[in-house]
Every structure is written in structure tokens, then in C-alpha cells.
Design a protein around this motif. Sequence first.
Motif, PDB file in Angstrom:
ATOM      1  N   TYR A   1     -19.994   0.857  11.084  1.00 20.78           N
ATOM      2  CA  TYR A   1     -20.953   0.348  10.026  1.00 20.78           C
ATOM      3  C   TYR A   1     -22.386   0.712  10.110  1.00 20.78           C
ATOM      4  O   TYR A   1     -23.235   0.467   9.455  1.00 20.78           O
ATOM      5  CB  TYR A   1     -20.928  -1.366   9.826  1.00 20.78           C
ATOM      6  CG  TYR A   1     -19.584  -1.860   9.444  1.00 20.78           C
ATOM      7  CD1 TYR A   1     -19.328  -1.722   8.013  1.00 20.78           C
ATOM      8  CD2 TYR A   1     -18.577  -2.110  10.315  1.00 20.78           C
ATOM      9  CE1 TYR A   1     -18.154  -2.207   7.424  1.00 20.78           C
ATOM     10  CE2 TYR A   1     -17.369  -2.868   9.779  1.00 20.78           C
ATOM     11  CZ  TYR A   1     -17.133  -2.686   8.314  1.00 20.78           C
ATOM     12  OH  TYR A   1     -15.958  -2.993   7.803  1.00 20.78           O
TER      13      TYR A   1
ATOM     14  N   GLU B   1       0.886  -1.224   0.118  1.00 25.47           N
ATOM     15  CA  GLU B   1       0.063   0.128   0.004  1.00 25.47           C
ATOM     16  C   GLU B   1       0.828   1.341   0.076  1.00 25.47           C
ATOM     17  O   GLU B   1       0.323   2.349  -0.320  1.00 25.47           O
ATOM     18  CB  GLU B   1      -0.879   0.030   1.096  1.00 25.47           C
ATOM     19  CG  GLU B   1      -1.777  -1.161   1.187  1.00 25.47           C
ATOM     20  CD  GLU B   1      -3.041  -1.287   2.063  1.00 25.47           C
ATOM     21  OE1 GLU B   1      -3.597  -0.254   2.700  1.00 25.47           O
ATOM     22  OE2 GLU B   1      -3.600  -2.393   2.455  1.00 25.47           O
TER      23      GLU B   1
ATOM     24  N   ARG C   1      -7.741  -6.056  -5.275  1.00 23.24           N
ATOM     25  CA  ARG C   1      -6.765  -6.440  -4.351  1.00 23.24           C
ATOM     26  C   ARG C   1      -6.251  -7.749  -4.848  1.00 23.24           C
ATOM     27  O   ARG C   1      -6.734  -8.784  -5.465  1.00 23.24           O
ATOM     28  CB  ARG C   1      -7.252  -6.566  -2.950  1.00 23.24           C
ATOM     29  CG  ARG C   1      -7.697  -5.426  -2.092  1.00 23.24           C
ATOM     30  CD  ARG C   1      -6.714  -4.430  -2.199  1.00 23.24           C
ATOM     31  NE  ARG C   1      -7.387  -3.210  -1.528  1.00 23.24           N
ATOM     32  CZ  ARG C   1      -7.699  -1.923  -2.095  1.00 23.24           C
ATOM     33  NH1 ARG C   1      -7.739  -1.978  -3.384  1.00 23.24           N
ATOM     34  NH2 ARG C   1      -8.110  -1.007  -1.370  1.00 23.24           N
TER      35      ARG C   1
ATOM     36  N   ARG D   1     -15.353   3.899   1.303  1.00 20.65           N
ATOM     37  CA  ARG D   1     -13.783   4.384   2.079  1.00 20.65           C
ATOM     38  C   ARG D   1     -13.453   5.693   1.583  1.00 20.65           C
ATOM     39  O   ARG D   1     -13.260   5.689   0.383  1.00 20.65           O
ATOM     40  CB  ARG D   1     -13.029   3.459   2.008  1.00 20.65           C
ATOM     41  CG  ARG D   1     -11.776   3.391   2.913  1.00 20.65           C
ATOM     42  CD  ARG D   1     -10.655   2.277   2.690  1.00 20.65           C
ATOM     43  NE  ARG D   1     -11.040   1.113   3.672  1.00 20.65           N
ATOM     44  CZ  ARG D   1     -10.477   0.151   3.526  1.00 20.65           C
ATOM     45  NH1 ARG D   1      -9.164  -0.117   2.572  1.00 20.65           N
ATOM     46  NH2 ARG D   1     -10.791  -1.072   4.523  1.00 20.65           N
TER      47      ARG D   1
ATOM     48  N   HIS E   1     -10.408   5.681  -1.116  1.00 24.59           N
ATOM     49  CA  HIS E   1     -10.135   4.132  -1.259  1.00 24.59           C
ATOM     50  C   HIS E   1      -9.183   4.022  -2.592  1.00 24.59           C
ATOM     51  O   HIS E   1      -9.373   4.518  -3.756  1.00 24.59           O
ATOM     52  CB  HIS E   1     -11.314   3.732  -1.651  1.00 24.59           C
ATOM     53  CG  HIS E   1     -11.778   2.370  -1.539  1.00 24.59           C
ATOM     54  ND1 HIS E   1     -12.859   1.656  -1.434  1.00 24.59           N
ATOM     55  CD2 HIS E   1     -10.628   1.251  -1.335  1.00 24.59           C
ATOM     56  CE1 HIS E   1     -12.654   0.317  -1.338  1.00 24.59           C
ATOM     57  NE2 HIS E   1     -11.471   0.000  -1.372  1.00 24.59           N
TER      58      HIS E   1
HETATM   59  P1  TYD Z   1      -9.297  -4.757   3.926  1.00 25.81           P
HETATM   60  O1  TYD Z   1      -9.363  -6.075   4.124  1.00 25.81           O
HETATM   61  O2  TYD Z   1      -9.690  -3.707   4.879  1.00 25.81           O
HETATM   62  O3  TYD Z   1      -7.512  -4.419   3.386  1.00 25.81           O
HETATM   63  P2  TYD Z   1      -7.077  -3.228   2.731  1.00 25.81           P
HETATM   64  O4  TYD Z   1      -7.774  -2.112   2.714  1.00 25.81           O
HETATM   65  O5  TYD Z   1      -5.573  -2.984   3.279  1.00 25.81           O
HETATM   66  O6  TYD Z   1      -6.777  -3.455   1.129  1.00 25.81           O
HETATM   67  O7  TYD Z   1      -9.856  -4.124   2.647  1.00 25.81           O
HETATM   68  C1  TYD Z   1      -9.873  -5.138   1.476  1.00 25.81           C
HETATM   69  C2  TYD Z   1     -10.833  -4.406   0.281  1.00 25.81           C
HETATM   70  O8  TYD Z   1     -12.003  -4.732   0.850  1.00 25.81           O
HETATM   71  C3  TYD Z   1     -10.814  -2.888   0.217  1.00 25.81           C
HETATM   72  O9  TYD Z   1     -10.707  -2.671  -1.159  1.00 25.81           O
HETATM   73  C4  TYD Z   1     -11.799  -2.438   0.968  1.00 25.81           C
HETATM   74  C5  TYD Z   1     -12.935  -3.219   0.709  1.00 25.81           C
HETATM   75  N1  TYD Z   1     -13.520  -3.514   2.141  1.00 25.81           N
HETATM   76  C6  TYD Z   1     -15.180  -3.463   1.803  1.00 25.81           C
HETATM   77  O10 TYD Z   1     -15.528  -3.456   0.950  1.00 25.81           O
HETATM   78  N2  TYD Z   1     -15.849  -3.474   2.997  1.00 25.81           N
HETATM   79  C7  TYD Z   1     -15.323  -3.847   4.292  1.00 25.81           C
HETATM   80  O11 TYD Z   1     -16.222  -4.167   5.206  1.00 25.81           O
HETATM   81  C8  TYD Z   1     -14.018  -3.855   4.402  1.00 25.81           C
HETATM   82  C9  TYD Z   1     -13.530  -4.120   5.880  1.00 25.81           C
HETATM   83  C10 TYD Z   1     -13.367  -3.829   3.385  1.00 25.81           C
END
Ligand code: TYD
Length: 348
Positions: free
Chosen positions: A347, A133, A220, A287, A290
Motif C-alpha cells: 500500500y 474467480e 462482488r 489492481r 482487476h
Molecule cells: P478481495 O477481498 O481481495 O477479494 P477478491 O479480489 O478475491 O474479490 O477484494 C474484493 C474487492 O475489493 C476487489 O474488487 C478488490 C477490492 N479491494 C480494494 O479496493 N482495496 C483493497 O485494499 C483490497 C484488499 C481489495
Amino acid sequence: MKKILITGGAGFIGSHVVRRFVQNYPDYHIFNLDALTYAGNLENIADIENAPNYTFVKGDIVDADFINQLFNEHRFDGVVHLAAESHVDRSITDPLAFVKTNVIGTMNLLNAAKTIWKDNFDGKRFYHISTDEVYGTLGETGLFTETTAYDPNSPYSASKASSDHFVRAYGETYGLPYVISNCSNNYGPNHFPEKLIPLFINNIINHKPLPVYGDGKYTRDWLFVEDHARAIDLVFHQGGNHETYNIGGFNEWQNIDLVKLLCDIMDRKLGRDTGSSRELITYVKDRPGHDLRYAIDATKINRELGWKPSVTFEEGLEKTIDWYLSNGDWLANVTSGEYANYYKKQYS
Ligand code: TYD
Ligand code: NAD
């Protein structure tokens, strides 16, 4: 006997690394230093707690006096540094906690290592575990390589980028022997249910909504945690001094496709009607900041150290889901108490 300090060994990835080092290297004494924050859990490593070459130390890497004392007492030969605040969403609500642990904590370890090793760096190694990241976000195409410029977007990735820079700076300025690896998203047993895969597994079990951020088209690259632990073992023992290695799964998934796959496997394992878990998918507010896409070019570690993932995504997901389904007590323990407050705040 070599003394190796592993930090963050009660957390998700750290617990797999500690177990591997304790079991594979009986000629090392492994010290596991962990503050046991919400993400640290001694249950993750209960099976090795009585191993003769293992000592658990509860402590905070932000406490410089404590860290200096620990290094003075044990004169470690190597450090594998995993302790961190690791969740992007928490970094958005409390960025300072990430600066404290990820930047100041790393500095404290660097200073302590430099002090005890300064007369002779031979055979010493500071291994900093980091994330892809730090490179920021990719568009639809391309891969992160070891020479991609740092361009972090979240407070989490900014704090990890900063700590990576300090490790490099200590290498250049003081000659500290170091190695860094930057890995993609891990998944597997013992993953705290705040990250996508374990949170959704827990919610599917409990028939709760699956909160997909934005349009779900974020991408991802996913790697099974045991494959990361094996890479960490290789980099620590065979990686070049002052080198960086990117570690990834060659396994890109858009979130929504991953979530649908997870739903379908869980329906099968739980004996539910096909498609019933997909009905739990709920699109929620995105987010902030994002990152669209992460993807790793792991050619260097493959070419130089012969590493590649050993577990396919389908195998890894099956193993992961089976672990959660047969460790209901673990899941109940980590989702009691503070977790409910976090969940509500994040949430609702
Ligand atoms: P996450 O597991 O938090 O890892 P990172 O942000 O370090 O990649 O999130 C993985 C992906 O999933 C990221 O694009 C954000 C998304 N996500 C959701 O859509 N909903 C959620 O509740 C979470 C925790 C993550
Ligand atoms: P985690 O949140 O599951 O575990 C972190 C551990 O560090 C916990 O045991 C916690 O108690 C401990 N810790 C936190 N603050 C501490 C402090 N101040 N002093 C001592 N211990 C402290 O994290 P994880 O997912 O296992 O990640 C481990 C490392 O790997 C982190 O450095 C992270 O940045 C990096 N990483 C994680 C991923 C991933 O997908 N999870 C991917 C690439 C890199």
C-alpha cells in the motif's frame, strides 16, 4: 468411525468448516491438516482443540512424501480440501507460491487419495473447495452458472482453475469420486485482514486510510462464512458424484457502496460522528487485471440440495464487525510482525 481429512482448517473458511464437522458429526474423526502459514491460526479453532473426535496435524500439502505417509497411516474415508494460497494481490507478487500450494498441493492429495482408495471407491469422496474467480469476469449483466467456461485472469484464479481441472481429470481418468463447489466472496469472523472487509474494519478502528482500488466500481457477491460452511456440509454429504455446485449470496455490491455502508455501521458502533470514517476513503492505484464483476447463479444448489443463504448482508456485517470489535487481541496478533511488511509493500 469415519475418518475425514479437512485441509486448511486453521484458515478463515476452514476453521468454520472444521468446527461444524467436529460438533455436528461425533461419529466422524476429523483430522485438520494445516501448514499454519501467515493465514493459518490455531486461535481460530481453540474452542474445539480438545474435542475427542478431533486431531490437528501441522504439515504442508506440497510435501508429497509427508502426504502419502499421512494417508497410509490414517486411510481417510473422505477429504474436504480447503488449504490454499487465497489472496489475489499476493498471487500478483508471488505467483509460483500459488502454483505450489494450489496446484501441486492438490495433486499430492489427489494422488494419495487415489492410491489408498483404488481397490474400492465405495463411500469415498474427494471434495475440492473452489472459487467463482475461475470463471473470469462478468460485464454489467449476467451470472456465472456451473456451465460457464473457465476464463481465469489472476494467477490466483488460474491456479484454482488448474486444480479444479485436475480434480475433474482424476474423476474421468481414474474414477476418483469427487465433488467441487465454486463460491463467491466470503466474509465473517476470523477473516485475515488482507481482504477488503476485514482490512477496512481494522483500518477504520485504527483511523487509517481505506485504500479503494481504481474507481471503486468493481462488483462482488458476498456470502456470510457460516452459510458457506453449511453449504459445504450439504455438498459433502448430499452432492452428486462428479458434480459441481456454484454457491453465492445473491448479494452484489459495488466496492465503494459496501465501503460506505461499512463506514456508517462502524461510526455508529464506535460512537463516532456520522460520516467521519468515510473521510478515510482514499482511491489508490488499481489492481492489475482487476476483474470487474463476479455474480453467482446458485439455482442448482438451491434446487437440488435446498440450500440458500440464511443471513442477510446487514445481519452478517453486524455479526462480523461485532466479532472484530470484541476480538482485539486476535486482530493485534495477526497484524503484528510480518503483516506490517506486507502492508507497507502493498500500500505504500
Ligand atoms: P478481495 O477481498 O481481495 O477479494 P477478491 O479480489 O478475491 O474479490 O477484494 C474484493 C474487492 O475489493 C476487489 O474488487 C478488490 C477490492 N479491494 C480494494 O479496493 N482495496 C483493497 O485494499 C483490497 C484488499 C481489495
Ligand atoms: P485462508 O487463506 O484464510 O486459509 C488458507 C489456509 O490454508 C490457512 O490456514 C493456511 O495455513 C493453509 N495453507 C496454505 N498453504 C498450505 C499448504 N501448503 N499446506 C497446508 N496448509 C496450507 O483461505 P480461505 O479464505 O479460508 O479459503 C479457503 C478455501 O476456500 C481456498 O481454497 C479458497 O480458494 C476457497 N475460497 C475462498 C473464498 C473467500 O472468499 N475467502 C471464496 C471461495 C473459495
